[in-house]
Design an enzyme around this catalytic site. Structure first.
Site, mmCIF file in Angstrom:
data_model
loop_
_atom_site.group_PDB
_atom_site.id
_atom_site.type_symbol
_atom_site.label_atom_id
_atom_site.label_comp_id
_atom_site.label_asym_id
_atom_site.label_seq_id
_atom_site.Cartn_x
_atom_site.Cartn_y
_atom_site.Cartn_z
ATOM 1 N N ASP A 478 7.435 3.711 -18.256
ATOM 2 C CA ASP A 478 7.130 5.152 -18.230
ATOM 3 C C ASP A 478 8.406 5.968 -18.043
ATOM 4 O OD1 ASP A 478 5.556 7.414 -18.216
ATOM 5 O OD2 ASP A 478 4.324 6.819 -16.512
ATOM 6 N N ASP A 548 -1.553 11.318 -22.335
ATOM 7 C CA ASP A 548 -2.328 11.260 -21.097
ATOM 8 C C ASP A 548 -3.711 11.875 -21.296
ATOM 9 O OD1 ASP A 548 -0.584 9.936 -19.517
ATOM 10 O OD2 ASP A 548 0.300 11.710 -18.608
HETATM 11 C C1 DGJ Z 1 2.232 9.057 -16.718
HETATM 12 C C2 DGJ Z 1 1.537 8.118 -17.650
HETATM 13 O O1 DGJ Z 1 1.383 8.696 -18.890
HETATM 14 C C3 DGJ Z 1 0.193 7.731 -17.044
HETATM 15 O O2 DGJ Z 1 -0.499 6.915 -17.933
HETATM 16 C C4 DGJ Z 1 0.428 7.040 -15.743
HETATM 17 O O3 DGJ Z 1 1.098 5.836 -15.958
HETATM 18 C C5 DGJ Z 1 1.220 7.948 -14.824
HETATM 19 N N1 DGJ Z 1 2.427 8.420 -15.463
HETATM 20 C C6 DGJ Z 1 1.584 7.225 -13.555
HETATM 21 O O4 DGJ Z 1 2.409 7.955 -12.761
#
Ligand code: DGJ
Length: 729
Positions: A478, A548
């Site tokens: 991430d 997301d």
């Molecule tokens: C952002 C990601 O896109 C989410 O799927 C998740 O992993 C969060 N970060 C966790 O902090």
């Protein structure tokens, strides 16, 4: 071989299955763009283009009043030598001047394709599947050489381009701008298509008509970004999904970029793409080179759909690498939306067991398993297990997860550091910052300075220990913020504007080392959802978390837009709970399942909260997905209906021989007394006889292609319909 040079006319011709690209050297040695478009047998020398007398256009040769750099289509133009359009590159020499006048010095044509130093790039598996043309331009006065690299992949109908600048003189040269490519397209009147958006609204299709002047698409965020994608296409005005001319340009780069088109006074359209020159400069010492990222060029004479399919196959097979490149991707259950930071070892085991029962193949433990992390405010950089939550560590946890019949995967965010972390306390100057100035936080975190080798070394050490200490078969990498105060404590003042690009080069080096060290780990990219969904990341990680936003209705648009360039196996799509955590909307489970099944399918929910009936439905669909997974992930995508042009979306995936296909139609809001909708199934074989397994109907392909079938959905909002076709002969 696809690349020819005609000595008499000084014409380079690159011919592939459906595309030709031609470059001509002018009498004075300037490199002119001669043609890019549908395959032609030969191009006559472009006297009409290269020689064009225009009032007020300057002449580089006082004895040739017909030739002006202001009017000819060029291939990699400079500035200051009388072309007034935006240049491909600009440098500042030791005397302070920025005038440059490069002419063709040499060329070579050879089989295969060399890799790009320090950068991700497409590759060939056998030297005979690609041929490369290198043209070297020289500005003898300033001591600068520019090598343009063109590789033709005839079997894919794709051409790649890149540029390398070399200081051949005795003094320092400062690069102010170095794009990867430009080309002056002769026919005007194009539309520009781009993929734009924001967090949770990534890669929405935006199409506009070009007008005279500059039209740009760019990121200044240090990442390719959710706001713009390093891609654009020029389309003939009536081009659609399956008809019309389309020129796609995609950049293999994950940082700030600039792309676009400048329509000049004579309707020549200069297209360009590369590292963003804004706030960029690069010092080149004598003997040093600067490599620009690679661009991938795709021409389609049959609409956007064909362009996408060409990109899909090429990126799938000649950009992505590693053990998972050709493998069906596992069905994931990720715990983020189920638990956020609130879990312990027992919860993990329970979720993994439920995942296994549903048919998922991989359990992914998301954020919150390390340091003292219980919210967004701490521990990034401390990549060791949180013993309060997981007392027996990750080795034991991964074994318990495996015992549930699923693989174990882990979330990390290695490019970041929290102020509240051991790493930051030990090395406060290891983050990107400008000495003495404030450090702007975003999601309460700072960015590690990956331009520094000792920082990369420490991240690599921590991650190696982590990945060797447990049976971790998947990593979600991430990156949850953009870059501000772009400075490095380790670089000299006159190199501070190199930081954003050096950051990306450092990231690529780190990823290269880790993916080589752990070749069997499936890496998935992520940046607050799809904030860095680009070909640069795809080179290291064969799939990327798309957004997301897991609301199926919104997600269809995001997936549709993403599929313009990126292959479905790379587009991860998870089914989540309702009401949806991002939109508060409740879409029926069947539609949520089918929306995710049209890409790389997974779950992002707490199976304990599913009713018995829902659990059965999910289980059944996962089993169904496994039967069509190869078709969806590696088949040919035909976009049948755009969610950007109405209240519905439809997709069809066909096997390369067209003997099997699946299609899904999604309608958003229900309409009373609505007109009958027929769906036409582009992508099927007209001469094949198909059985549709959902209804048992039998049809000739031409009927399905041209007449179609009625969609007929139940009443209500957010409904879908699925068809599965098998050729019977
Ligand atoms: C952002 C990601 O896109 C989410 O799927 C998740 O992993 C969060 N970060 C966790 O902090």
């Amino acid at each position: 071989m696809p690349i020819l040079f005609d000595e008499k006319d000084k014409l380079f011709s690159i011919h592939m299955v459906g595309t030709s690209y031609c470059i001509q050297v002018s009498a004075a040695g300037y490199l002119c763009h001669a043609y890019w478009g549908a395959r032609i047998r030969e191009l006559h020398p472009l006297d009409a283009v290269v020689k064009k007398m225009r009032a007020l256009s300057p002449n580089t040769d006082p004895d040739d009043l017909d030739f002006s750099l202001d009017t000819v289509p060029l291939e990699y133009p400079a500035f200051g030598n009388s072309d007034f359009r935006a240049p491909a590159f600009q440098v500042q020499f030791a005397d302070g001047s920025t005038v440059c006048d490069p002419k063709v010095k040499s060329y070579r044509i050879f089989s295969g394709k060399p890799p790009l130093t320090g950068l991700p790039s497409t590759y060939c598996e056998h030297t005979n599947e690609a041929e490369t043309l290198e043209i070297t331009l020289e500005d003898a006065f300033g001591g600068l050489e520019i090598t343009l690299c063109y590789t033709a992949f005839p079997g894919y109908d794709v051409m790649t381009r890149s540029a390398r600048l070399k200081n051949t003189g005795g003094s320092e040269i400062r690069i102010l701008r170095a794009l990867s490519m430009t080309a002056d397209m002769r026919c005007g009147g194009f539309d520009l298509l781009q993929l734009s958006g924001a967090w949770a609204r990534e890669r929405q299709i935006v199409r506009r008509q070009l007008v005279p002047g500059m039209q740009t698409v760019e990121s200044r965020r240090g990442v390719s970004s959710a706001q713009q994608n390093p891609f654009f296409a020029l389309l003939s005005p009536h081009a659609g999904e399956e008809s019309g001319e389309v020129y796609g340009v995609s950049l293999i780069y994950s940082g700030s970029f600039l792309a676009g088109a400048e329509v000049d006074q004579f309707d020549l359209t200069r297209v360009f793409i590369g590292v963003n020159p804004f706030d960029f400069s690069w010092l080149l010492q004598p003997g040093e080179s600067f490599q620009c990222p690679e661009t991938v060029l795709v021409y389609s004479g049959a609409g956007l759909g064909k362009m996408s399919r060409t990109f899909h196959r090429f990126y799938r097979e000649r950009l992505c690498r590693g053990a998972y490149r050709d493998r069906e991707r596992p069905v994931v259950l990720n715990n983020w939306e189920a638990t956020h930071f609130d879990f312990d070892a027992q919860t993990v085991e329970t979720l993994a067991a439920a995942a296994g029962e549903l048919g998922a193949e991989l359990f992914v433990l998301d954020d919150g398993w390390f340091g003292n992390r219980n919210d967004e405010g701490s521990s990034l950089g401390d990549w060791f297990v949180n013993r309060r939550k997981l007392p027996n560590g990750l080795g034991e946890l991964s074994a318990r997860v495996n015992a549930c019949g699923v693989l174990f995967g882990l979330w990390i965010e290695p490019e970041m550091v929290s102020r509240d972390s051991n790493l930051y306390r030990a090395h406060p100057d290891w983050c990107i910052h400008v000495k003495g100035r404030g450090r702007t936080e975003s999601r309460r975190q700072l960015v590690l300075d990956l331009s520094r080798s000792e920082v990369r070394g420490e991240i690599e050490r921590m991650l190696t220990e982590l990945l060797q200490g447990a049976n971790i078969r998947y990593v979600k990498w991430d990156m949850n913020r953009n870059i501000t105060e772009a400075g490095s404590a380790a670089l000299a003042p006159d190199r501070q504007r190199e930081v954003p690009h050096r950051y990306i080069l450092g990231l690529y080096e780190l990823l290269d080392r880790l993916t080589k060290k752990f070749p069997d780990v499936l890496f998935e990219g992520c940046a607050s959802g799809g904030g860095r969904f680009d070909p640069g990341m795809l080179y290291y990680m064969p799939q990327i978390w798309t957004s997301d936003n897991t609301d199926a209705a919104e997600r269809l648009k995001i997936q549709y837009g993403t599929s313009v360039v990126y292959p479905p196996c790379a587009i991860t799509a998870h089914v989540s709970e309702v009401p949806n955590q991002q939109t508060n909307r409740s879409v029926p489970l069947e539609t949520r399942l089918f929306a995710a099944m049209m890409e790389n399918f997974g779950l992002e929910l707490d199976p304990r909260r599913l009713s018995g009936e829902e659990r059965e439905a999910v289980k059944k669909q996962i089993a169904n997905y496994k039967t069509i997974r190869r078709l969806v992930q590696f088949g040919d995508l035909f976009r049948l209906k755009s969610p950007f042009e109405g209240d519905a979306a439809a997709f069809l995936y066909a096997a390369p021989d067209k003997k099997e296909a699946v299609a899904t139609y999604f309608r958003m809001l229900g309409v009373p007394n609505a007109p009958e909708v027929f769906l036409r199934f582009a992508g099927l074989g007209p001469d094949l006889r198909y059985e549709e397994t959902e209804s048992g109907g039998v049809y000739w392909g031409d009927e399905l292609l041209h007449s179609g079938l009625p969609v007929r959905l139940n009443d209500g909002d957010f409904r879908c319909r699925f068809w599965h076709f098998h050729a019977t002969r």
